[in-house]
Scaffold this active site. Structure first.
Site, mmCIF file in Angstrom:
data_model
loop_
_atom_site.group_PDB
_atom_site.id
_atom_site.type_symbol
_atom_site.label_atom_id
_atom_site.label_comp_id
_atom_site.label_asym_id
_atom_site.label_seq_id
_atom_site.Cartn_x
_atom_site.Cartn_y
_atom_site.Cartn_z
ATOM 1 N N SER A 16 0.839 -1.201 0.000
ATOM 2 C CA SER A 16 0.000 0.000 0.000
ATOM 3 C C SER A 16 0.871 1.247 0.000
ATOM 4 O O SER A 16 1.746 1.405 0.868
ATOM 5 C CB SER A 16 -0.900 0.006 1.234
ATOM 6 N N HIS A 39 -1.302 -1.285 -4.194
ATOM 7 C CA HIS A 39 -2.590 -0.987 -3.569
ATOM 8 C C HIS A 39 -2.673 0.512 -3.339
ATOM 9 O O HIS A 39 -1.821 1.100 -2.662
ATOM 10 C CB HIS A 39 -2.694 -1.742 -2.244
ATOM 11 N N ASP A 41 -4.974 3.533 -1.891
ATOM 12 C CA ASP A 41 -6.100 3.890 -1.040
ATOM 13 C C ASP A 41 -6.613 5.276 -1.403
ATOM 14 O O ASP A 41 -5.894 6.271 -1.268
ATOM 15 C CB ASP A 41 -5.685 3.867 0.430
ATOM 16 N N MET A 43 -9.273 8.012 -0.358
ATOM 17 C CA MET A 43 -10.128 8.386 0.770
ATOM 18 C C MET A 43 -10.630 9.812 0.583
ATOM 19 O O MET A 43 -9.898 10.677 0.099
ATOM 20 C CB MET A 43 -9.340 8.290 2.084
ATOM 21 N N HIS A 72 -8.484 0.913 -4.009
ATOM 22 C CA HIS A 72 -9.395 0.693 -2.884
ATOM 23 C C HIS A 72 -10.106 2.008 -2.593
ATOM 24 O O HIS A 72 -9.513 2.943 -2.044
ATOM 25 C CB HIS A 72 -8.601 0.212 -1.670
ATOM 26 N N MET A 74 -12.317 4.157 -0.552
ATOM 27 C CA MET A 74 -12.952 4.404 0.739
ATOM 28 C C MET A 74 -13.636 5.759 0.658
ATOM 29 O O MET A 74 -13.203 6.757 1.238
ATOM 30 C CB MET A 74 -11.903 4.344 1.857
ATOM 31 N N MET A 143 -11.467 -5.987 5.647
ATOM 32 C CA MET A 143 -10.621 -5.069 6.392
ATOM 33 C C MET A 143 -10.274 -5.677 7.749
ATOM 34 O O MET A 143 -11.160 -6.132 8.476
ATOM 35 C CB MET A 143 -11.318 -3.726 6.587
ATOM 36 N N ASP A 181 -6.573 -6.336 4.520
ATOM 37 C CA ASP A 181 -5.900 -5.034 4.518
ATOM 38 C C ASP A 181 -5.924 -4.482 5.939
ATOM 39 O O ASP A 181 -6.997 -4.256 6.502
ATOM 40 C CB ASP A 181 -6.634 -4.089 3.558
#
Length: 225
Positions: A16, A39, A41, A43, A72, A74, A143, A181
């Protein structure tokens, strides 16, 4: 390693970049050249209490690496935004079950754009209500910390959910990946693998190492023992 519920898939390590140096992301990507995917993220400071990056940065990252991109999301309203990440050429896009309004339709829309579709569940979200739609997915992300920040401690309470997901995937007979994760390190990766996970997001365990590629090799070695 002896596992009571062996996975039919080769284990994959997805570092990540949440734990990477955001001022030098192109260089940071070059330090994980042996990873199975990167990966990313995304957000929005609404679905989770943190703000990271969005479409323009992911578009730049796509141009900076040949590694498969594991996005991913979020974020709120993934039904609107997830297909746009697919259009950037990202190989896999994960949306949260808690945020998607129409998860089956969204998974099919991602497939229509040539991208793998994945669905994530927070630690407290049960998987049983989603078992009937597993056939629409390429991956389930469970998660193992509360989403939002890196460096958290692995939550063992998710292990029974990993086992249920593994049984359901094996019963389906498909090639659906089970990703975890959060809090992945040399100790917790073994517990998660024994429960049935086969795809591991590792942030601090990789990027806190002097040589991230060597850290990836160490994690792979543990899974091969």
């Amino acid at each position: 390693m002896n596992t009571s519920t062996p996975s039919p898939r080769t284990p994959c390590i997805h570092p990540s970049i949440l734990n990477a140096d955001f001022a030098n992301l192109a260089r940071e990507l070059s330090r994980i050249s042996t990873a199975d995917a990167v990966h990313v993220d995304v957000m929005d400071n609404h679905f989770v209490p943190n703000l990271t990056l969005g479409l323009p940065v992911v578009e730049s990252l796509r141009k900076a690496t040949d590694l498969p991109m594991d996005i991913h999301l979020m974020i709120e309203d993934p039904d609107q935004w997830a297909p746009q990440y697919a259009e950037l050429g990202c190989e896999s896009v994960t949306f949260h079950a808690e945020a998607a309004k129409a998860p089956v339709r969204l998974a099919r829309e991602l497939h229509a754009r040539g991208t793998k579709a994945a669905m994530a569940l927070k630690p407290a979200t049960g998987i049983d209500q989603y078992l009937d739609m597993l056939g629409e997915l390429d991956m389930v992300l469970l998660m193992t910390v509360e989403p939002g920040f890196g460096g958290q401690t692995f939550l063992d309470l998710v292990l029974p959910k990993i086992r249920r997901a593994r049984r359901a995937v094996d019963d389906l007979g498909g090639e659906i990946a089970i990703q975890i994760d959060g809090g992945v390190n040399a100790e917790t990766i073994l517990r998660a693998a024994e429960a049935g996970a086969d795809t591991f997001v590792a942030g601090s365990a990789v990027y806190s190492a002097e040589d991230p590629d060597a850290a990836i090799a160490d994690l792979r070695g543990l899974l091969a023992d």
